[in-house]
Write a protein that holds these residues in place. Structure first.
Motif, PDB file in Angstrom:
ATOM      1  N   PRO A 109      39.307 103.202  23.127  1.00 48.63           N
ATOM      2  CA  PRO A 109      38.496 102.135  23.710  1.00 48.63           C
ATOM      3  C   PRO A 109      38.929 100.782  23.139  1.00 48.63           C
ATOM      4  CG  PRO A 109      37.117 103.917  22.886  1.00 48.63           C
ATOM      5  CD  PRO A 109      38.513 104.204  22.422  1.00 48.63           C
ATOM      6  N   PRO A 167      41.195  96.685  11.003  1.00 50.64           N
ATOM      7  CA  PRO A 167      40.262  97.813  11.136  1.00 50.64           C
ATOM      8  C   PRO A 167      39.079  97.737  10.156  1.00 50.64           C
ATOM      9  CG  PRO A 167      42.545  98.575  10.999  1.00 50.64           C
ATOM     10  CD  PRO A 167      42.540  97.112  10.639  1.00 50.64           C
ATOM     11  N   THR A 168      39.171  96.864   9.142  1.00 45.23           N
ATOM     12  CA  THR A 168      38.045  96.769   8.211  1.00 45.23           C
ATOM     13  C   THR A 168      36.872  96.020   8.845  1.00 45.23           C
ATOM     14  OG1 THR A 168      38.740  94.674   7.212  1.00 45.23           O
ATOM     15  CG2 THR A 168      39.620  96.707   6.233  1.00 45.23           C
ATOM     16  N   LYS A 169      37.104  95.428  10.028  1.00 44.22           N
ATOM     17  CA  LYS A 169      36.043  94.640  10.680  1.00 44.22           C
ATOM     18  C   LYS A 169      35.369  95.402  11.823  1.00 44.22           C
ATOM     19  CE  LYS A 169      36.563  90.823   8.277  1.00 44.22           C
ATOM     20  NZ  LYS A 169      37.194  91.500   7.109  1.00 44.22           N
ATOM     21  N   VAL A 170      35.842  96.614  12.107  1.00 39.96           N
ATOM     22  CA  VAL A 170      35.309  97.363  13.250  1.00 39.96           C
ATOM     23  C   VAL A 170      34.879  98.757  12.793  1.00 39.96           C
ATOM     24  CG1 VAL A 170      35.826  98.272  15.555  1.00 39.96           C
ATOM     25  CG2 VAL A 170      36.885  96.129  14.782  1.00 39.96           C
ATOM     26  N   VAL A 171      33.602  99.061  12.934  1.00 39.11           N
ATOM     27  CA  VAL A 171      33.128 100.403  12.571  1.00 39.11           C
ATOM     28  C   VAL A 171      33.680 101.397  13.591  1.00 39.11           C
ATOM     29  CG1 VAL A 171      31.102 101.879  12.321  1.00 39.11           C
ATOM     30  CG2 VAL A 171      31.079  99.552  11.403  1.00 39.11           C
ATOM     31  N   GLY A 172      34.266 102.469  13.099  1.00 45.04           N
ATOM     32  CA  GLY A 172      34.882 103.465  13.981  1.00 45.04           C
ATOM     33  C   GLY A 172      33.881 104.477  14.485  1.00 45.04           C
ATOM     34  N   PRO A 173      34.328 105.354  15.387  1.00 43.78           N
ATOM     35  CA  PRO A 173      33.427 106.385  15.903  1.00 43.78           C
ATOM     36  C   PRO A 173      33.057 107.386  14.804  1.00 43.78           C
ATOM     37  CG  PRO A 173      35.658 106.697  16.734  1.00 43.78           C
ATOM     38  CD  PRO A 173      35.662 105.409  15.974  1.00 43.78           C
ATOM     39  N   PRO A 174      31.897 108.029  14.936  1.00 42.91           N
ATOM     40  CA  PRO A 174      31.451 109.004  13.938  1.00 42.91           C
ATOM     41  C   PRO A 174      32.219 110.324  14.061  1.00 42.91           C
ATOM     42  CG  PRO A 174      29.917 108.950  15.762  1.00 42.91           C
ATOM     43  CD  PRO A 174      30.951 107.893  16.035  1.00 42.91           C
ATOM     44  N   ASP A 185      43.332  94.146  15.003  1.00 36.20           N
ATOM     45  CA  ASP A 185      44.341  93.870  13.985  1.00 36.20           C
ATOM     46  C   ASP A 185      43.771  94.058  12.586  1.00 36.20           C
ATOM     47  OD1 ASP A 185      46.439  93.399  15.667  1.00 36.20           O
ATOM     48  OD2 ASP A 185      46.015  91.256  15.852  1.00 36.20           O
ATOM     49  N   LEU A 222      37.749  99.378  19.834  1.00 30.48           N
ATOM     50  CA  LEU A 222      38.177  99.938  18.545  1.00 30.48           C
ATOM     51  C   LEU A 222      39.532  99.414  18.115  1.00 30.48           C
ATOM     52  CD1 LEU A 222      37.143 103.681  18.892  1.00 30.48           C
ATOM     53  CD2 LEU A 222      35.984 101.874  17.600  1.00 30.48           C
ATOM     54  N   TYR A 223      40.262  98.864  19.052  1.00 33.29           N
ATOM     55  CA  TYR A 223      41.601  98.431  18.709  1.00 33.29           C
ATOM     56  C   TYR A 223      41.544  97.021  18.151  1.00 33.29           C
ATOM     57  CZ  TYR A 223      46.581  98.446  18.535  1.00 33.29           C
ATOM     58  OH  TYR A 223      47.868  98.421  18.067  1.00 33.29           O
TER      59      TYR A 223
END
Lengths: 406, 406
Positions: free
Chosen positions: B36, B44-51, B42, B39-40
């Motif tokens: 999605p 990744p520390t700023k976007v919570v990923g899926p569980p 530059d 989620l993409y």
């Protein structure tokens, strides 16, 4: 030993498809269509099957799944055999979900008390001499005991085993020139939790690795793709996933994960930096919700220790009165799930079956009472490894024997 | 070492989805949605990923696949690490596709020269004492050599390795009371080919198994679900899949698969019942289509022998003039893929790199010329295990060196 019965009707109708579609995986969904009716037959020798594919898939009659919450998922130990955990059934414990990391942008920085701070790409990591080793991972909070209807997965499914491949951390530490005064390093993950832990440098000189492969293939996103720290035998959270930074220092960093979490009371003190996972075992068959019949039963389970090899597993079939040694599956590996088996003739009377592991240091898995004696009544939820008992009722039904201590 | 570059555009656009949808698997399809867009990132520390999910999935950046024909599919050896083959990448060789077998209807008949003919259900098989072992399987026709642009997968991807779990065949043979005069047994599969092979009873007393699990989970349909014969070290087709019948006799059965197939010329005679797969090795990195740079390169590969453990792997980096011992990954197991590694400093000049395996019987993997000398010019296509050479060009491109012999 997944004995769930699936009728032809279920397979051909919408139910099986729907069930498979429920198995949501990270990032997307996996969908497996039901078996085409033309292939389902009472005589498979009369129907030519589909040709080989580019990737295989499970039988539609088998669907082991993890029990997932928002922050963790548990390996279905009762459905597994041997010692390898399929990569898609490896337990998970995340602090901010599973990040999407582009391997071409991945970088690992090593700095702090080093002669030459360096950044390594994934391609750099793969150019170094590589090593493979099979070992377990276990979350330090891997214990539940609140009711009779718990499966092995629910009691202690926060442990799994893989063959890992990567580079020894010593190789990288020599490259950057870790200074003699450095005694700790910070490991930092690239997820949205920016997970951090302090690790003694001695673990690097012992057996720590940076791993990029798991069970023969690239490490899975849930396990830290494209690279994670591997500290064999040490509590799961220290094996920092999506590893992006290592900082060398002469003291621990006192991060949130070692001050407000992952510490526990031992009598009137708090234990911090409790790394090694103590020896433990669990019988995975027979176990709830299985039902057994009178006669010969092979009691099966796994045992492991973060301190080294499993030296012995003993089984009791009379509620702990007497113990007999189980067979251990060779080769017994260091800090690895070790399959044990014990052949038993059940006479049909109610009884309790238990297992206890002893590792090569001589440490034996304690009873809950021994744990209480050692740590006090308020033990917290970490590093609990008590002997687990299953009650076998006269009707063959197997129930967990909960341990109450608070 | 899959270096295929995937841009954000590719991932988010239709291309990635379409590519993944091409990965057709047995019975159905696996579909993985693209990442999605949310989620993409530059960072990744700023976007919570899926569980966590109920089952995991590969990173969308990784897609090892088998090369499939109508009757076989090949393991992507060049994309793998360590010694375990992921179950969904295990090679396949079928004679009438992959049958659908309902495990609740599965039966194994053992009859012929036995005191008590018996039928075993899958549940029966699982009640017997169980054993796990890690070993390779290899198709006896596992060799291609027709052009420079062959990958390890194309040259010899008809070999894979798993941890198998099941019951020793001796356990079942004691149960039915195999008669002393019985010297062979017929193994018959439940697929539409009704695949049959004759096997000497001595293999049962040695290490044959009936296996129902692979790499920790139920065996995959492509590998014989719900149970197959496992004859460690013996040519793949004798490890009969979807096993439904064993018949004991005092002579071989002379089935189609041992008369019209799976035999080969040795000078002026025909060799039949050639069971053990001889020692072999292949360098999987560097290999076509990889490209390398001047400097330190870890040469990596696997070696195996159907006669026992690998004793040594030697590597040559000067077209066979001199040979040096490679490091073997411990533990070295009996009849198992063994990872080898050799650190080499490439000076940038054109050269050829080769590996050769020696097993614990003292047998050393032959050159194609040695094979020709031993078997004659018309060697057929079975049991070919020559030393494999890779040409490294000045530009770093790696090409296979084809062996011409007819």
């Amino acid at each position: 030993m997944n004995k769930r019965k699936i009728s032809r009707r279920t397979l051909l109708g919408g139910a099986a498809t729907a069930a498979v579609m429920l198995f949501k995986s990270s990032y997307g969904r996996m969908i497996q269509t039901a078996i085409p009716e033309s292939l389902y037959t009472d005589d498979p020798t009369k129907v030519v099957g589909p040709p080989p594919g580019a990737v295989g898939a499970r039988s539609p009659f088998e669907h082991p799944v993890k029990k997932a919450s928002d922050t963790s998922s548990r390996t279905p130990l009762q459905d597994l055999y041997g010692t390898i955990t399929p990569a898609d059934l490896h337990y998970e414990r995340h602090h901010a979900g599973v990040p999407v990391i582009d391997p071409h942008k991945y970088e690992l920085l090593i700095h702090g008390m080093v002669d030459k701070p360096m950044v390594f790409t994934l391609a750099d990591l793969k150019r170094f001499p590589s090593v493979s080793r099979t070992c377990f991972l276990e979350c330090s909070g891997n214990f539940r005991s609140n009711k009779e209807t718990l499966t092995p997965q629910e009691i202690c499914g926060l442990t799994s085993q893989s063959e890992w491949t990567g580079v020894m951390l010593t190789t990288l530490f020599r490259e950057v020139g870790v200074q003699p005064r450095a005694s700790w390093f910070l490991a930092e993950g690239g997820d949205a939790a920016v997970m951090t832990r302090s690790v003694p440098v001695r673990k690097a000189w012992d057996d720590a690795m940076i791993v990029y492969a798991q069970n023969g293939e690239a490490i899975r996103p849930e396990q830290g793709y494209p690279a994670r720290l591997l500290l064999p035998g040490w509590e799961g959270n220290t094996n920092v996933k999506w590893l992006r930074r290592l900082e060398l220092s002469d003291q621990p960093f006192m991060t949130r994960e070692e001050t407000s979490r992952y510490t526990y009371p031992v009598k009137d003190r708090i234990r911090q930096f409790s790394f090694e996972m103590d020896a433990r075992s669990i019988i995975t068959f027979p176990a709830f919700p299985q039902q057994v019949e009178k006669g010969w039963i092979e009691i099966r389970g796994i045992a492991w220790s973060g301190w080294g090899k499993i030296a012995q597993v003993e089984v009791s079939t009379n509620a702990g009165k007497t113990w007999q040694p189980a067979r251990l599956q060779e080769p017994v590996l260091d800090k690895a799930h070790t399959a044990f088996r014990y052949l038993w003739q059940w006479n049909g009377e109610t009884t309790e079956i238990l297992s206890r592991a002893t590792d090569e240091t001589g440490y034996t898995q304690p009873t809950i009472q021994q744990l209480l004696n050692a740590r006090g009544a308020d033990m917290g939820g970490y590093h609990l490894n008590p002997v687990t008992a299953w009650v076998i009722q006269r009707d063959g039904k197997v129930l967990f024997r909960p341990e109450k201590w608070k």
